[in-house]
Design an enzyme around this catalytic site. Structure first.
Site, PDB file in Angstrom:
ATOM      1  N   GLY A  47      -6.305  23.041  64.186  1.00  0.00           N
ATOM      2  CA  GLY A  47      -5.854  22.577  65.482  1.00  0.00           C
ATOM      3  C   GLY A  47      -5.086  21.282  65.365  1.00  0.00           C
ATOM      4  O   GLY A  47      -5.627  20.289  64.906  1.00  0.00           O
ATOM      5  N   THR A  48      -3.809  21.287  65.782  1.00  0.00           N
ATOM      6  CA  THR A  48      -2.943  20.112  65.820  1.00  0.00           C
ATOM      7  C   THR A  48      -1.506  20.612  65.761  1.00  0.00           C
ATOM      8  O   THR A  48      -1.269  21.806  65.590  1.00  0.00           O
ATOM      9  CB  THR A  48      -3.189  19.143  64.640  1.00  0.00           C
ATOM     10  OG1 THR A  48      -2.508  17.919  64.863  1.00  0.00           O
ATOM     11  CG2 THR A  48      -2.702  19.720  63.339  1.00  0.00           C
ATOM     12  N   THR A  49      -0.561  19.705  65.880  1.00  0.00           N
ATOM     13  CA  THR A  49       0.833  20.040  65.599  1.00  0.00           C
ATOM     14  C   THR A  49       1.451  18.905  64.802  1.00  0.00           C
ATOM     15  O   THR A  49       1.441  17.751  65.248  1.00  0.00           O
ATOM     16  CB  THR A  49       1.650  20.238  66.892  1.00  0.00           C
ATOM     17  OG1 THR A  49       1.036  21.254  67.694  1.00  0.00           O
ATOM     18  CG2 THR A  49       3.071  20.673  66.565  1.00  0.00           C
TER      19      THR A  49
END
Length: 241
Positions: A47-49
């Site tokens: 989860g993240t960008t």
């Protein structure tokens, strides 16, 4: 032929007497493992960008600042890009503890290489070392993007969690990947300026934040040139829109 059969407590030597920069300078690590490691695909979801973009005179890395614990936002001010070399930085997506360990290890290895040889490790050498560290299996699960500048110019490398790497014009990691990639496909041009690259990378992460619940809460922007690494945090997204 280059030896690439794991890590030793010091640099390994080629048959012609040249040091192998892909070996560990620092500590013994697990032997490199085959890419067919039995890893649950769900475990590899991060989860993240994070975004890396190669420009004419350098590299731009942009990440969001949200850290998740299951469905809960565990932190709204997480720095996911760190300097690991005088002219290189790395973004992180994945396990926090593994990422912190990987960051400290790669930074230490780069410093030891410079001290022992009185010259900086090339960005290609740094990417090879990073891939080997990931293949050791000691840093599951981290999916980094590496960006840096050396005598050959700017470089962006993408990696998978098992150490596979490729050099790209731009790269994305994390759960917001599909949203960010669409922006970069439209915005990237060969020879793009640093300012335009920064705008494109920021727009890519902001677009991912709109649709990906695991990304959000501000941006961290790193600009990397031959002069060094500059990292800034922007907690207020409104100022970037």
């Amino acid at each position: 032929m280059m030896q690439n059969n794991g890590f030793s407590s010091g640099p390994s030597i080629h048959g012609d007497g040249r040091a192998d920069v892909t070996g560990s300078e620092l500590v013994d690590l697990p032997d490199a493992q085959d890419s067919t490691l039995d890893v649950d695909r769900e475990t590899l979801k991060t989860g993240t960008t994070t975004v890396g973009l190669k420009a004419e005179d350098g590299v731009v890395l942009v990440t969001d600042m949200r850290a998740s614990l299951g469905n809960m936002v565990s932190s709204k001010a997480t720095q996911k890009v760190e300097q690991v070399h005088p002219t290189a930085a790395m973004t992180i997506a994945g396990s926090v503890s593994a990422a912190q360990s990987l960051l400290s290890t790669i930074e230490a290895e780069a410093k030891l290489y410079e001290l022992r040889r009185d010259k900086e490790l090339s960005i290609n050498g740094l990417s090879t070392l990073l891939g080997n560290l990931l293949r050791s299996g000691a840093f599951l699960v981290v999916v980094p993007v590496l960006g840096g500048v050396d005598d050959d110019g700017p470089h962006i490398y993408s990696f998978d969690a098992l150490g596979g790497k490729s050099e790209e014009d731009y790269a994305v990691s994390g759960s917001g990947t599909q949203f960010a990639l669409g922006v970069l496909e439209n915005r990237y041009e060969e020879g793009i300026s640093m300012d335009d690259a920064e705008d494109a990378a920021i727009d890519a992460v902001l677009t991912a934040i709109e649709r990906d619940t695991a990304s959000g809460n501000g941006l961290t922007v790193a600009r990397i040139t031959a002069d060094g690494v500059d990292i800034e945090k922007h907690e207020d997204l409104a100022e970037l829109q």
